[in-house]
Write a protein that holds these residues in place. Structure first.
Motif, PDB file in Angstrom:
ATOM      1  N   PHE A 164     -19.704  20.132 -13.428  1.00 20.06           N
ATOM      2  CA  PHE A 164     -18.269  20.383 -13.227  1.00 20.06           C
ATOM      3  C   PHE A 164     -18.005  21.854 -12.871  1.00 20.06           C
ATOM      4  O   PHE A 164     -17.341  22.159 -11.869  1.00 20.06           O
ATOM      5  CB  PHE A 164     -17.531  19.984 -14.512  1.00 20.06           C
ATOM      6  CG  PHE A 164     -16.061  20.275 -14.518  1.00 20.06           C
ATOM      7  CD1 PHE A 164     -15.216  19.759 -13.543  1.00 20.06           C
ATOM      8  CD2 PHE A 164     -15.498  21.053 -15.526  1.00 20.06           C
ATOM      9  CE1 PHE A 164     -13.855  20.018 -13.563  1.00 20.06           C
ATOM     10  CE2 PHE A 164     -14.140  21.317 -15.553  1.00 20.06           C
ATOM     11  CZ  PHE A 164     -13.322  20.802 -14.572  1.00 20.06           C
ATOM     12  N   LEU A 165     -18.575  22.755 -13.675  1.00 17.35           N
ATOM     13  CA  LEU A 165     -18.338  24.182 -13.444  1.00 17.35           C
ATOM     14  C   LEU A 165     -19.059  24.707 -12.199  1.00 17.35           C
ATOM     15  O   LEU A 165     -18.658  25.714 -11.628  1.00 17.35           O
ATOM     16  CB  LEU A 165     -18.783  24.994 -14.669  1.00 17.35           C
ATOM     17  CG  LEU A 165     -17.878  24.874 -15.896  1.00 17.35           C
ATOM     18  CD1 LEU A 165     -18.504  25.568 -17.097  1.00 17.35           C
ATOM     19  CD2 LEU A 165     -16.506  25.472 -15.634  1.00 17.35           C
ATOM     20  N   LEU A 216     -16.812  22.830  -9.051  1.00 19.41           N
ATOM     21  CA  LEU A 216     -15.371  23.120  -8.936  1.00 19.41           C
ATOM     22  C   LEU A 216     -15.046  24.310  -8.021  1.00 19.41           C
ATOM     23  O   LEU A 216     -14.226  24.166  -7.103  1.00 19.41           O
ATOM     24  CB  LEU A 216     -14.758  23.311 -10.331  1.00 19.41           C
ATOM     25  CG  LEU A 216     -13.238  23.484 -10.358  1.00 19.41           C
ATOM     26  CD1 LEU A 216     -12.526  22.220  -9.889  1.00 19.41           C
ATOM     27  CD2 LEU A 216     -12.754  23.853 -11.752  1.00 19.41           C
ATOM     28  N   PRO A 217     -15.666  25.479  -8.219  1.00 21.74           N
ATOM     29  CA  PRO A 217     -15.332  26.592  -7.302  1.00 21.74           C
ATOM     30  C   PRO A 217     -15.718  26.310  -5.858  1.00 21.74           C
ATOM     31  O   PRO A 217     -14.996  26.704  -4.938  1.00 21.74           O
ATOM     32  CB  PRO A 217     -16.132  27.777  -7.869  1.00 21.74           C
ATOM     33  CG  PRO A 217     -17.147  27.207  -8.747  1.00 21.74           C
ATOM     34  CD  PRO A 217     -16.633  25.906  -9.246  1.00 21.74           C
ATOM     35  N   MET A 221     -13.060  23.951  -4.440  1.00 26.35           N
ATOM     36  CA  MET A 221     -11.778  24.643  -4.253  1.00 26.35           C
ATOM     37  C   MET A 221     -11.823  25.596  -3.055  1.00 26.35           C
ATOM     38  O   MET A 221     -10.914  25.599  -2.220  1.00 26.35           O
ATOM     39  CB  MET A 221     -11.420  25.422  -5.523  1.00 26.35           C
ATOM     40  CG  MET A 221     -10.873  24.560  -6.625  1.00 26.35           C
ATOM     41  SD  MET A 221     -10.149  25.505  -7.976  1.00 26.35           S
ATOM     42  CE  MET A 221     -11.544  26.423  -8.569  1.00 26.35           C
ATOM     43  N   LEU A 222     -12.881  26.401  -2.996  1.00 22.18           N
ATOM     44  CA  LEU A 222     -12.968  27.380  -1.896  1.00 22.18           C
ATOM     45  C   LEU A 222     -13.133  26.691  -0.551  1.00 22.18           C
ATOM     46  O   LEU A 222     -12.559  27.114   0.452  1.00 22.18           O
ATOM     47  CB  LEU A 222     -14.119  28.363  -2.156  1.00 22.18           C
ATOM     48  CG  LEU A 222     -13.886  29.329  -3.319  1.00 22.18           C
ATOM     49  CD1 LEU A 222     -15.108  30.189  -3.573  1.00 22.18           C
ATOM     50  CD2 LEU A 222     -12.676  30.219  -3.069  1.00 22.18           C
TER      51      LEU A 222
END
Lengths: 208, 68
Positions: B45-46, B49-50, B53-54
């Motif tokens: 997940f971590l 996620l970025p 999003m990016l």
């Protein structure tokens, strides 16, 4: 050394090139929006970190909520969640109206959105007071600590965004240096973020 | 053999076995299957996620730029 006639030709040519220079194109997305999007990415990672910590800690504890700790008010908070979602919806409608130059109606809807957000905040505060009276504090258990950390972080964001939006709402109708619909957009995006994060936190902390 | 060297050997030997006894890892509070799954899930997940999003923001900006 150049003679005067060639200099005049040179200046004339430079004037022509200055006047014929194409105008700088308007950027497709304003700097404010890009800045806010970057900020929202960092905020999303902040909440993702909290959610991950909650999931890992919770997975290691068999009894959840721990014995002796009060149960969270699921139904009341569900209603509160609807209020916050409605606030996001009215914010969207106000954006549409402001884009159509309907400032009075847009400002009114923005005000309603802010009132709904304030209601959410007051209801959350009341819930916290009730839980504290039942003996659930930050140090009473891991359960209490995680609850106040995650829900408190969200509440802190709601307070911050509401404060800035109220300031923007005042400037929307001001005669001196009023804020435009485009200028308001980054703040509205931040409000959508705060609204969208809440259901995830509600399901995670209250329902599971 | 100096006294310092004499004391150093059991100290180094102790360091080899100390982690097992101390269980000093900040997240080694549970060895259940659920905790292991939670670690796997949150790591994925971590990590993703970025990136998601990016990529989404980048693609949105690119499509806006192409339209104008």
């Amino acid at each position: 050394m150049t003679n005067p006639s060639s200099q005049s030709v040179l200046f004339a040519a430079s004037e022509v090139s200055l006047t014929n220079r194409p105008k700088r194109a308007k950027p497709p997305v304003s700097s404010g929006v890009i800045g806010m999007l970057i900020f929202m990415v960092t905020e999303a990672m902040f909440f993702a970190g909290l959610i991950s910590a909650y999931m890992v800690i919770r997975s290691g504890i068999e009894e959840w909520p721990p014995w002796g700790q009060p149960r969270l008010p699921v139904e009341t908070t569900a209603f509160n969640t609807l209020v916050l979602l409605l606030s996001g919806l009215t914010m969207g409608f106000s954006r549409n109206l402001l884009q159509k130059q309907k400032f009075q109606e847009g400002r009114r809807l923005l005000g309603i959105s802010l009132l709904l957000g304030t209601f959410f905040l007051v209801a959350q505060g009341y819930e916290w007071v009730q839980l504290l009276n039942f003996g659930m504090t930050v140090s009473s258990s891991v359960y209490g600590g995680l609850f106040y950390l995650i829900i408190g972080a969200h509440g802190f964001h709601v307070v911050g965004v509401l404060a800035v939006l109220i300031h923007a709402w005042n400037r929307l109708g001001a005669s001196n240096n009023p804020i435009t619909a485009e200028g308001l957009l980054p703040l509205q995006l931040l409000w959508y973020f705060v609204v969208c994060v809440w259901p995830v936190l509600y399901v995670l902390v209250y329902l599971t | 053999m100096h006294l310092q060297h004499f004391l150093l050997f059991p100290f180094l030997l102790g360091l080899l076995f100390a982690p097992e006894i101390a269980n000093a890892c900040a997240v080694c509070f549970s060895s259940s299957e659920e905790t292991l799954e939670a670690f796997y899930f949150t790591t994925i997940f971590l990590t993703l996620l970025p990136v998601v999003m990016l990529f989404t923001i980048g693609y949105w900006l690119y499509s806006k730029h192409r339209k104008t």
